[in-house]
Motif scaffolding. Structure first.
Motif, PDB file in Angstrom:
ATOM      1  N   ASP A  14      -8.876   8.749 -12.836  1.00  0.00           N
ATOM      2  CA  ASP A  14      -9.143   9.664 -11.720  1.00  0.00           C
ATOM      3  C   ASP A  14      -9.382  11.100 -12.163  1.00  0.00           C
ATOM      4  OD1 ASP A  14      -8.908   7.688  -9.727  1.00  0.00           O
ATOM      5  OD2 ASP A  14      -6.725   7.816  -9.802  1.00  0.00           O
ATOM      6  N   ASN A  15      -9.348  11.368 -13.478  1.00  0.00           N
ATOM      7  CA  ASN A  15      -9.647  12.707 -13.984  1.00  0.00           C
ATOM      8  C   ASN A  15     -11.151  12.815 -14.205  1.00  0.00           C
ATOM      9  OD1 ASN A  15      -6.916  13.283 -14.057  1.00  0.00           O
ATOM     10  ND2 ASN A  15      -6.683  12.701 -16.210  1.00  0.00           N
ATOM     11  N   GLY A  16     -11.845  13.551 -13.348  1.00  0.00           N
ATOM     12  CA  GLY A  16     -13.303  13.598 -13.404  1.00  0.00           C
ATOM     13  C   GLY A  16     -13.845  14.940 -13.830  1.00  0.00           C
ATOM     14  N   GLU A  17     -14.831  14.917 -14.745  1.00  0.00           N
ATOM     15  CA  GLU A  17     -15.567  16.109 -15.139  1.00  0.00           C
ATOM     16  C   GLU A  17     -17.013  15.958 -14.641  1.00  0.00           C
ATOM     17  OE1 GLU A  17     -14.757  18.908 -16.496  1.00  0.00           O
ATOM     18  OE2 GLU A  17     -12.665  18.548 -17.049  1.00  0.00           O
ATOM     19  N   PHE A  18     -17.747  17.085 -14.577  1.00  0.00           N
ATOM     20  CA  PHE A  18     -19.053  17.074 -13.931  1.00  0.00           C
ATOM     21  C   PHE A  18     -20.236  16.976 -14.893  1.00  0.00           C
ATOM     22  CE2 PHE A  18     -16.392  18.420 -10.499  1.00  0.00           C
ATOM     23  CZ  PHE A  18     -17.015  17.941  -9.363  1.00  0.00           C
ATOM     24  N   THR A  19     -20.007  17.048 -16.197  1.00  0.00           N
ATOM     25  CA  THR A  19     -21.111  16.918 -17.150  1.00  0.00           C
ATOM     26  C   THR A  19     -20.633  16.146 -18.376  1.00  0.00           C
ATOM     27  OG1 THR A  19     -20.620  18.934 -18.406  1.00  0.00           O
ATOM     28  CG2 THR A  19     -22.029  19.174 -16.459  1.00  0.00           C
ATOM     29  N   HIS A  20     -21.606  15.633 -19.128  1.00  0.00           N
ATOM     30  CA  HIS A  20     -21.290  14.961 -20.384  1.00  0.00           C
ATOM     31  C   HIS A  20     -20.643  15.939 -21.364  1.00  0.00           C
ATOM     32  CE1 HIS A  20     -23.526  11.291 -19.357  1.00  0.00           C
ATOM     33  NE2 HIS A  20     -24.450  12.080 -18.855  1.00  0.00           N
ATOM     34  N   VAL A  49      -7.585   0.393 -21.511  1.00  0.00           N
ATOM     35  CA  VAL A  49      -6.376   0.059 -20.763  1.00  0.00           C
ATOM     36  C   VAL A  49      -5.150  -0.033 -21.664  1.00  0.00           C
ATOM     37  CG1 VAL A  49      -7.654  -1.154 -18.958  1.00  0.00           C
ATOM     38  CG2 VAL A  49      -6.823  -2.433 -20.941  1.00  0.00           C
ATOM     39  N   ARG A  50      -5.339   0.141 -22.977  1.00  0.00           N
ATOM     40  CA  ARG A  50      -4.199   0.059 -23.881  1.00  0.00           C
ATOM     41  C   ARG A  50      -3.220   1.196 -23.629  1.00  0.00           C
ATOM     42  NH1 ARG A  50      -7.401  -0.143 -28.857  1.00  0.00           N
ATOM     43  NH2 ARG A  50      -6.087   1.637 -29.367  1.00  0.00           N
ATOM     44  N   LYS A  51      -1.965   0.922 -23.822  1.00  0.00           N
ATOM     45  CA  LYS A  51      -0.927   1.940 -23.657  1.00  0.00           C
ATOM     46  C   LYS A  51      -1.135   3.047 -24.681  1.00  0.00           C
ATOM     47  CE  LYS A  51       4.085   2.507 -23.272  1.00  0.00           C
ATOM     48  NZ  LYS A  51       5.413   1.829 -23.360  1.00  0.00           N
ATOM     49  N   GLY A  52      -1.037   4.295 -24.218  1.00  0.00           N
ATOM     50  CA  GLY A  52      -1.189   5.437 -25.110  1.00  0.00           C
ATOM     51  C   GLY A  52      -2.604   5.957 -25.222  1.00  0.00           C
ATOM     52  N   VAL A  53      -3.571   5.287 -24.594  1.00  0.00           N
ATOM     53  CA  VAL A  53      -4.962   5.754 -24.610  1.00  0.00           C
ATOM     54  C   VAL A  53      -5.224   6.548 -23.343  1.00  0.00           C
ATOM     55  CG1 VAL A  53      -7.387   5.076 -24.567  1.00  0.00           C
ATOM     56  CG2 VAL A  53      -5.779   3.857 -26.046  1.00  0.00           C
ATOM     57  N   ARG A  54      -5.638   7.801 -23.505  1.00  0.00           N
ATOM     58  CA  ARG A  54      -5.921   8.685 -22.369  1.00  0.00           C
ATOM     59  C   ARG A  54      -7.438   8.814 -22.216  1.00  0.00           C
ATOM     60  NH1 ARG A  54      -3.593  13.843 -24.668  1.00  0.00           N
ATOM     61  NH2 ARG A  54      -4.618  12.844 -26.449  1.00  0.00           N
ATOM     62  N   PHE A  55      -7.895   8.696 -20.990  1.00  0.00           N
ATOM     63  CA  PHE A  55      -9.329   8.694 -20.708  1.00  0.00           C
ATOM     64  C   PHE A  55      -9.684   9.878 -19.814  1.00  0.00           C
ATOM     65  CE2 PHE A  55     -12.990   7.087 -18.161  1.00  0.00           C
ATOM     66  CZ  PHE A  55     -13.884   6.840 -19.211  1.00  0.00           C
ATOM     67  N   VAL A  56     -10.924  10.367 -19.936  1.00  0.00           N
ATOM     68  CA  VAL A  56     -11.443  11.352 -18.997  1.00  0.00           C
ATOM     69  C   VAL A  56     -12.736  10.787 -18.426  1.00  0.00           C
ATOM     70  CG1 VAL A  56     -12.587  12.657 -20.856  1.00  0.00           C
ATOM     71  CG2 VAL A  56     -12.211  13.733 -18.622  1.00  0.00           C
ATOM     72  N   ASN A  57     -12.850  10.789 -17.103  1.00  0.00           N
ATOM     73  CA  ASN A  57     -13.942  10.145 -16.384  1.00  0.00           C
ATOM     74  C   ASN A  57     -14.961  11.179 -15.922  1.00  0.00           C
ATOM     75  OD1 ASN A  57     -15.329   8.026 -15.187  1.00  0.00           O
ATOM     76  ND2 ASN A  57     -13.565   7.278 -14.033  1.00  0.00           N
ATOM     77  N   ARG A  58     -16.000  10.739 -15.243  1.00  0.00           N
ATOM     78  CA  ARG A  58     -16.939  11.612 -14.553  1.00  0.00           C
ATOM     79  C   ARG A  58     -16.595  11.636 -13.069  1.00  0.00           C
ATOM     80  NH1 ARG A  58     -21.903  12.594 -16.615  1.00  0.00           N
ATOM     81  NH2 ARG A  58     -22.084  13.908 -14.765  1.00  0.00           N
ATOM     82  N   GLN A  59     -17.221  12.557 -12.332  1.00  0.00           N
ATOM     83  CA  GLN A  59     -16.933  12.678 -10.905  1.00  0.00           C
ATOM     84  C   GLN A  59     -17.373  11.413 -10.167  1.00  0.00           C
ATOM     85  OE1 GLN A  59     -19.488  14.097 -12.368  1.00  0.00           O
ATOM     86  NE2 GLN A  59     -21.188  14.539 -10.979  1.00  0.00           N
ATOM     87  N   PRO A  60     -16.741  11.100  -9.019  1.00  0.00           N
ATOM     88  CA  PRO A  60     -16.972   9.812  -8.338  1.00  0.00           C
ATOM     89  C   PRO A  60     -18.414   9.513  -7.967  1.00  0.00           C
ATOM     90  CG  PRO A  60     -14.984  10.844  -7.497  1.00  0.00           C
ATOM     91  CD  PRO A  60     -15.630  11.849  -8.390  1.00  0.00           C
ATOM     92  N   ASP A  61     -19.245  10.508  -7.651  1.00  0.00           N
ATOM     93  CA  ASP A  61     -20.607  10.214  -7.200  1.00  0.00           C
ATOM     94  C   ASP A  61     -21.640  10.247  -8.324  1.00  0.00           C
ATOM     95  OD1 ASP A  61     -20.465  12.914  -7.610  1.00  0.00           O
ATOM     96  OD2 ASP A  61     -21.574  13.473  -5.811  1.00  0.00           O
ATOM     97  N   SER A  62     -21.190  10.282  -9.580  1.00  0.00           N
ATOM     98  CA  SER A  62     -22.130  10.332 -10.694  1.00  0.00           C
ATOM     99  C   SER A  62     -22.570   8.930 -11.098  1.00  0.00           C
ATOM    100  CB  SER A  62     -21.502  11.033 -11.903  1.00  0.00           C
ATOM    101  OG  SER A  62     -20.531  10.200 -12.510  1.00  0.00           O
ATOM    102  N   THR A  63     -23.770   8.820 -11.665  1.00  0.00           N
ATOM    103  CA  THR A  63     -24.267   7.535 -12.138  1.00  0.00           C
ATOM    104  C   THR A  63     -23.441   7.035 -13.325  1.00  0.00           C
ATOM    105  OG1 THR A  63     -26.501   8.063 -11.390  1.00  0.00           O
ATOM    106  CG2 THR A  63     -26.301   6.333 -13.030  1.00  0.00           C
ATOM    107  N   THR A  64     -22.972   7.953 -14.171  1.00  0.00           N
ATOM    108  CA  THR A  64     -22.153   7.540 -15.317  1.00  0.00           C
ATOM    109  C   THR A  64     -20.840   6.925 -14.847  1.00  0.00           C
ATOM    110  OG1 THR A  64     -23.159   9.231 -16.728  1.00  0.00           O
ATOM    111  CG2 THR A  64     -21.049   8.326 -17.444  1.00  0.00           C
ATOM    112  N   ARG A  65     -20.265   7.459 -13.774  1.00  0.00           N
ATOM    113  CA  ARG A  65     -19.040   6.863 -13.210  1.00  0.00           C
ATOM    114  C   ARG A  65     -19.349   5.458 -12.677  1.00  0.00           C
ATOM    115  NH1 ARG A  65     -14.218   9.492 -11.232  1.00  0.00           N
ATOM    116  NH2 ARG A  65     -13.054   8.042  -9.942  1.00  0.00           N
ATOM    117  N   ALA A  66     -20.470   5.302 -11.977  1.00  0.00           N
ATOM    118  CA  ALA A  66     -20.858   3.985 -11.479  1.00  0.00           C
ATOM    119  C   ALA A  66     -21.114   3.021 -12.630  1.00  0.00           C
ATOM    120  CB  ALA A  66     -22.102   4.113 -10.601  1.00  0.00           C
ATOM    121  N   LEU A  67     -21.692   3.534 -13.708  1.00  0.00           N
ATOM    122  CA  LEU A  67     -21.939   2.705 -14.885  1.00  0.00           C
ATOM    123  C   LEU A  67     -20.624   2.222 -15.485  1.00  0.00           C
ATOM    124  CD1 LEU A  67     -23.763   1.557 -17.103  1.00  0.00           C
ATOM    125  CD2 LEU A  67     -23.691   3.808 -18.220  1.00  0.00           C
TER     126      LEU A  67
END
Length: 358
Positions: free
Chosen positions: A259-265, A222-240
């Motif tokens: 809200d930027n989701g990719e489909f694989t590790h 959540v720090r300013k300047g840190v950009r994150f890439v997530n997994r898709q909403p229905d993935s277990t990694t996203r739930a984790l």
């Protein structure tokens, strides 16, 4: 058994309509990985002269240099050349599981022409590198397998409908197991299932080499300047991730890129390695493959669910025989972050997950 391979290929069209990249990306990837135009030419089976001509044509079409070369120091890509290489890596990481699934479907169509449909093993699984390894071993044994990569929810729904013989998914080990199990309890409690262990693996944060943003846990996202890439909403990694954030009382909407989701590790790792994000949650294997630092957070268990009606079949016997070989376990243990010590162990659902009692 026929083996089908599908690889992504792309090119850029210049403003005048001419293709600017015909095998040029392949050459740039070779330079990036070998540090030498000569070695890249040898790998691509291109003459040195032809390769230089290809580079010049590409640079003229794109209007910018792609490679710099100095005597004694080999060849280096320019920023534009690097961008094209990382675009290629992101494309491969994002599409490879989909293309592997499609290749598996085509292999099955070939097999159905020579063997009865019931002889084909149906595997629906959350993507993982141990699953890829199993598929390779099945192919070596000439065992036809229709492998489809799906999210854990899709996998469980498919299992419930009787559309697969093995359903592969993963759950965290430790304090987050119980809340994660609650997400899938309605499927797991239906009974008549065996749990077949495949491996444990490490989940954590993938960050750039040297960790320049000093990211050490999910609280730093959540720090300013840190950009994150997530997994898709229905993935277990996203739930984790959501469970990890809840444990820290963090609202995911406060994270830049939630809200930027990719489909694989692997796609997450490629996204971070290309400089488009500073961190992503995933497993250790792709982090190492893409030259990233890895900050472990927890271990998780990857396993297959198998209906009891299917368990006593020759196809499942063949799978268990492979899982229990030292050769297969050695191959899985060679994957960074993986541990195959319980590979091939079979338990009842409640024995595997006591939290489901009652």
């Amino acid at each position: 058994m026929y083996k089908v391979t599908i690889k992504p290929q792309w090119q850029v069209q210049a403003p005048n309509g001419e293709p600017a990249l015909v095998r040029l990306v392949e050459l740039l990837v070779g330079i990036h990985e070998t540090g030498s135009l000569a070695r890249a030419c040898a790998r691509a089976e291109l003459s040195y002269r032809y390769a230089w001509g290809m580079l010049k044509m590409g640079q003229n079409a794109l209007g910018a240099a792609l490679v710099t070369s100095t005597r004694g120091s080999g060849a280096r890509l320019t920023p534009l050349g690097e961008k094209l290489v990382w675009a290629d890596k992101r494309i491969a990481a994002r599409l490879s599981p989909l293309l592997d699934s499609l290749a598996s479907e085509i292999e099955v169509e070939f097999e159905r022409a020579f063997a009865p449909a019931e002889a084909i093993l149906r595997i629906h699984a959350s993507h993982g590198f141990a699953v890829e390894t199993l598929h390779r071993f099945l192919s070596r044994k000439q065992i036809a397998a229709d492998l489809k990569y799906r999210s854990s929810q899709e996998v469980l729904a498919s299992l419930t409908r009787g559309n697969c013989d093995l359903a592969g998914m993963h759950l965290p080990i430790g304090e987050l197991e119980a809340p994660m199990l609650r997400l899938y309890a309605k499927w797991l409690r239906q009974g008549n299932l065996h749990v077949v262990d495949l491996a444990t693996r490490r989940q954590g944060l993938m960050v750039a080499r040297g960790n320049p943003k000093k990211i050490h846990g999910v609280a730093d996202l959540v720090r300013k300047g840190v950009r994150f890439v997530n997994r898709q909403p229905d993935s277990t990694t996203r739930a984790l991730l959501d469970l990890l954030l809840a444990r820290e009382n963090i609202d995911g909407r406060a994270i830049d890129g939630y809200d930027n989701g990719e489909f694989t590790h692997a796609a997450v790792a490629a996204y971070v390695a290309s400089g488009m994000a500073d961190a992503g949650l995933g497993i250790e294997t792709p982090a190492q493959r893409f030259g990233l630092d890895f900050i472990p957070i927890l271990q998780e268990r990857y396993f297959f669910l198998c209906p009891k009606a299917v368990y006593d079949t020759t196809a499942i016997d063949a799978v268990l025989a492979i899982l229990r070989t030292s050769e297969f376990r050695k191959a899985v243990n060679a994957l960074p972050g993986y541990d195959a010590r319980h590979c091939g162990r079979v338990l009842g659902v409640v024995d595997a997950f006591p939290e489901l009692r009652g």
